[in-house]
Design a protein around this motif. Structure first.
Motif, short mmCIF file in Angstrom:
data_model
loop_
_atom_site.label_atom_id
_atom_site.label_comp_id
_atom_site.label_asym_id
_atom_site.label_seq_id
_atom_site.Cartn_x
_atom_site.Cartn_y
_atom_site.Cartn_z
N UNK A 1 0.86 -1.31 -0.13
CA UNK A 1 -0.02 -0.23 0.00
C UNK A 1 0.95 1.33 -0.01
N UNK A 2 1.90 1.42 0.85
CA UNK A 2 2.78 2.57 0.85
C UNK A 2 3.31 2.61 -0.58
N UNK A 3 4.04 1.82 -1.43
CA UNK A 3 4.61 2.27 -2.26
C UNK A 3 3.61 2.70 -3.43
N UNK B 1 3.44 11.01 3.36
CA UNK B 1 3.27 9.77 3.73
C UNK B 1 3.83 9.33 4.89
N UNK B 2 4.77 10.21 5.51
CA UNK B 2 5.41 9.78 6.66
C UNK B 2 5.06 10.69 7.97
N UNK B 3 4.19 11.84 7.52
CA UNK B 3 3.45 12.70 8.74
C UNK B 3 2.00 12.19 8.65
N UNK B 4 1.47 12.38 10.02
CA UNK B 4 0.21 12.26 10.49
C UNK B 4 -0.75 13.43 10.42
N UNK B 5 -2.01 13.08 9.73
CA UNK B 5 -2.89 14.12 9.50
C UNK B 5 -2.79 15.20 10.56
N UNK B 6 -2.76 14.84 11.83
CA UNK B 6 -2.72 15.98 12.66
C UNK B 6 -1.40 16.99 13.06
N UNK C 1 0.74 4.16 -2.87
CA UNK C 1 0.34 5.49 -2.20
C UNK C 1 1.45 6.53 -2.82
N UNK C 2 2.84 6.29 -2.77
CA UNK C 2 3.94 7.17 -3.10
C UNK C 2 3.67 7.42 -4.69
N UNK C 3 3.50 6.35 -5.41
CA UNK C 3 3.68 6.29 -6.72
C UNK C 3 2.29 7.19 -7.21
N UNK C 4 1.20 7.08 -6.57
CA UNK C 4 -0.07 7.67 -6.95
C UNK C 4 0.13 9.16 -6.59
N UNK C 5 0.69 9.81 -5.38
CA UNK C 5 0.73 10.97 -4.98
C UNK C 5 1.87 11.87 -6.13
N UNK C 6 2.89 10.86 -6.35
CA UNK C 6 3.77 11.41 -7.18
C UNK C 6 3.34 11.71 -8.70
N UNK C 7 2.58 10.81 -8.94
CA UNK C 7 1.99 11.06 -10.46
C UNK C 7 0.82 11.97 -10.40
N UNK C 8 0.30 12.25 -9.27
CA UNK C 8 -0.86 13.39 -9.10
C UNK C 8 -0.28 14.68 -9.16
N UNK C 9 0.94 14.74 -8.53
CA UNK C 9 1.45 15.94 -8.34
C UNK C 9 2.09 16.38 -9.67
N UNK D 1 20.52 12.73 1.65
CA UNK D 1 20.02 11.70 0.66
C UNK D 1 19.69 12.04 -0.76
N UNK D 2 19.24 11.03 -1.40
CA UNK D 2 18.68 11.15 -2.78
C UNK D 2 17.28 11.30 -3.09
N UNK D 3 16.86 12.52 -3.20
CA UNK D 3 15.60 13.01 -3.44
C UNK D 3 15.01 12.39 -4.69
N UNK D 4 15.49 11.50 -5.41
CA UNK D 4 14.70 11.01 -6.52
C UNK D 4 14.20 9.64 -6.06
N UNK D 5 14.67 8.99 -5.12
CA UNK D 5 14.20 7.79 -4.38
C UNK D 5 13.18 7.95 -3.37
N UNK D 6 11.97 7.71 -3.84
CA UNK D 6 10.71 8.12 -3.04
C UNK D 6 10.89 7.04 -1.64
N UNK D 7 11.07 5.97 -1.83
CA UNK D 7 11.09 4.85 -0.92
C UNK D 7 12.09 4.94 0.03
N UNK D 8 13.24 5.50 -0.48
CA UNK D 8 14.39 5.72 0.58
C UNK D 8 14.17 6.94 1.17
N UNK D 9 13.69 8.10 0.69
CA UNK D 9 13.24 9.20 1.17
C UNK D 9 12.23 9.12 2.50
N UNK D 10 11.20 8.11 2.15
CA UNK D 10 10.29 7.88 3.19
C UNK D 10 10.84 7.08 4.38
#
Length: 323
Positions: free
Chosen positions: A3-5, A50-55, A7-15, A203-212
């Motif tokens: 689910x996490x990857x 994805x790392x932060x909470x809604x609050x 979500x990351x892909x969907x959000x990146x594609x959306x942005x 770190x590498x800002x192009x690697x979404x999973x490593x950033x997360x």
């Protein structure tokens, strides 16, 4: 775990799709405010969301679309704001660089470089005093650690051991000035900031999973009361500093540099990885894109159908109401 990857892909594609549509339609002359696009930088924003909470609360600078959306801000309200309509998240008075949505925990962005850094630290102070368990995330670019207000705010955050995540997207340029003309040879931003006494990461800002993964570890430590953290991720903006076009021909950077970074495009990189791992299929990605495109069409239609603010609103919400 898949689910996490996804979500990351969907959000990146959306942005990416949102900002590419803004660029495509900017010439219609209906978006009458400057726009600073972050095409190419989507991985950091998506991972942070994805790392932060809604609050948790977040603030940003002038290149804030991705941060606003990743934090849960309304796409309709953002596009309406860029169109200057009263249904915008700032009621049509802020434009692209002044987004705010308290319901999503996005507490504002500003055109002033470094301007929201002390705001983010200020938001964190009551979190510490009231033990709310929240975190304040301060999105910033590589020019911000050159400002005096950054030094003061980081020092205060370290002194008071505040729950602040300083998140730097280092795209190598402050407008047209590369780091080489702004910093001495050999200086690294994350090493400089470490001198204030807080843990830092690069770190590498192009690697979404490593950033997360990196941010999740830092967020957990901050939430546990260990004080602020500074994260710097290397990334690259594809388009001009301000506007919808490309500017590789005006001399401050080369087409070859742009092409080299484009080969590291974080969106197709994650798509290929997830297809290879069996997490998502090509048809699944196409379905994601169709969903995103429909949402974008609806948001632009909403913006164009919305009214402009009444002239009488020009001076409302300029100052806080007295308690």
């Amino acid at each position: 775990m898949s689910e996490l990857p996804r979500r990351l892909l969907f959000d990146m594609m959306r942005i990416r799709a949102v900002e590419e549509t803004i660029a495509k339609r900017y010439g219609e002359q209906k978006m009458r405010c400057p726009t600073h696009l972050s095409v190419g930088q989507e991985a950091v924003a998506a991972a942070a969301g994805a790392a932060l909470e809604p609050a948790d609360l977040a603030v940003s600078g002038h290149r804030a679309h991705a941060h606003y959306l990743a934090k849960g801000g309304s796409l309709k309200a953002m596009i309406a704001e860029i169109y200057g309509r009263v249904t915008g998240c700032s009621r049509g008075k802020g434009g692209s660089m002044h987004l705010i949505d308290e319901s999503a925990g996005f507490m504002g962005s500003t055109a002033i470089v470094g301007g929201t850094v002390p705001v983010g630290v200020g938001l964190a102070y009551p979190m510490k005093l009231k033990r709310t368990g929240q975190i304040a995330c301060v999105f910033l670019g590589d020019a911000v650690p050159e400002t005096g207000v950054f030094f003061e705010a980081v020092n205060f955050a370290v002194l008071k051991k505040l729950p602040v995540l300083f998140l730097c997207e280092n795209n190598g340029y402050s407008v047209y000035s590369p780091l080489s003309v702004r910093q001495p040879p050999g200086r690294r931003l994350y090493e400089m900031v470490a001198g204030f006494g807080l843990p830092t990461h690069h770190g590498d800002g192009n690697d979404a999973r490593a950033v997360h993964a990196a941010l999740s570890e830092g967020v957990a430590a901050i939430r546990a009361g260990e004080g602020p953290r500074f994260y710097e991720f290397e990334t690259y903006r594809w388009r001009e500093h301000c506007g919808p076009n490309y500017d590789n021909d005006i001399g401050y950077r080369s087409a070859a540099e742009y092409e080299a970074w484009k080969l590291r495009d974080p969106v197709p990189a994650l798509q290929r990885a997830l297809i290879g791992e069996g997490v998502v299929s090509e048809s699944g990605i196409a379905a994601m894109q169709a969903e995103i495109d429909a949402e974008i069409d609806e948001a632009f239609a909403f913006a164009e159908a919305s009214p402009f603010p009444d002239a009488g609103e020009a001076f409302t919400d300029v100052y806080a109401r007295p308690a």
